[in-house]
Every structure is written in structure tokens, then in C-alpha cells.
Design a protein around this motif. Structure first.
Motif, short mmCIF file in Angstrom:
data_model
loop_
_atom_site.label_atom_id
_atom_site.label_comp_id
_atom_site.label_asym_id
_atom_site.label_seq_id
_atom_site.Cartn_x
_atom_site.Cartn_y
_atom_site.Cartn_z
N LYS A 23 52.66 45.95 29.09
CA LYS A 23 51.99 45.90 30.40
C LYS A 23 50.48 45.72 30.26
N GLN A 24 49.87 46.45 29.36
CA GLN A 24 48.40 46.38 29.22
C GLN A 24 47.94 45.00 28.77
N GLU A 27 48.81 42.55 32.06
CA GLU A 27 48.17 42.87 33.33
C GLU A 27 46.95 42.03 33.69
N ARG A 120 46.98 38.52 23.07
CA ARG A 120 46.03 39.62 22.97
C ARG A 120 44.87 39.27 22.04
#
Length: 137
Positions: A23-24, A27, A120
Motif C-alpha cells: 500500500k505505501q 498510494e 519504489r
């Protein structure tokens, strides 16, 4: 970045767990999903997701149209290779479009993890250069 989340019926639970785990990372991005998959992810994670029609009702084609316009940066599509899909031609077309437009596509949990970790680390930022659009998120 614009990221699509799709899952066949027997893989929806896996994709929900995947989005909870990452999620992080997901998001800050603009997320899209086919109908039922999107609703399940919203209900379980609270992520903001633009929902298209369900896959068999044209959702795969709506995402495919975004790919063809270079408006989709990555696809996470947990496929069920052991169950016949009534909209298999749409699925095949979506995969073909990813190949034609060089859109990264993850079709299972393992490749999904690799894609999310690359996201990421900023390893998909090349899309901004190649397509000349802002992908700051």
C-alpha cells in the motif's frame, strides 16, 4: 505513475493481499482497476482507485485504450492460467498492447513484487523521458 490493477476471479484475494502489503508504495500513484477488483481493493485498503467496467464488460479494453495512448505506465494483472476466461481475447489483446507499447506487465505475485520494488526505486522513470510526460509520482 498510472498503474492498473486487474485480477481474474480466483486471483482477486491474492491481489487484495498484495495491495495491502504494498500500500505505501502504491498510494502515491494514480491507480486504476477493473470493476469488482477495484471495489475489493478500495474496501480493504482505502486506496483511491479509478474503477473501470469489469473485465468481461469492457474494463480490459478501457485499460488497453489507455495503454495505446501511452497513458498507462504499469499493469499488475494477476491471471488465472488454469481457468478458461470468457473474455480471453480481451486479455490477449491487453497483453499484446503491453508488449507493443513497452508497458511493464506483472502477471503473478512474483513478477508483481519485482515490478513494485522497481517502482519504489524509480526504475520506471524512463517512461517520462521516452513519452515526454510528467511521471513525478
Amino acid at each position: 505513475m498510472n498503474i492498473a490493477l486487474i485480477a481474474h476471479d480466483k486471483k482477486k484475494d491474492d491481489l487484495v493481499r498484495f495491495t495491502i502489503a504494498y500500500k505505501q508504495i502504491l498510494e502515491p500513484h494514480t491507480l486504476y482497476a477493473t470493476g469488482t477488483t477495484g471495489k475489493r481493493i478500495i474496501d480493504e485498503t482505502g486506496l483511491t482507485i479509478h474503477r473501470f467496467q469489469s473485465g468481461p464488460l469492457g474494463g480490459d479494453q478501457q485499460i488497453g485504450a489507455m495503454i495505446a495512448e501511452n497513458a498507462m505506465d504499469a499493469i499488475i494483472f494477476f491471471r488465472d492460467p488454469l481457468t478458461a476466461q470468457p473474455h480471453e481475447p480481451d486479455v490477449t489483446a491487453l497483453i499484446r498492447l503491453c508488449d507493443v507499447y513497452n508497458v511493464p506487465l506483472a502477471t503473478n505475485m512474483g513478477s508483481g513484487e519485482i515490478l513494485v520494488h522497481a517502482l519504489r526505486r524509480g526504475e520506471l522513470d524512463w517512461r517520462e523521458i521516452v513519452h515526454g510526460r510528467n511521471t513525478e509520482t
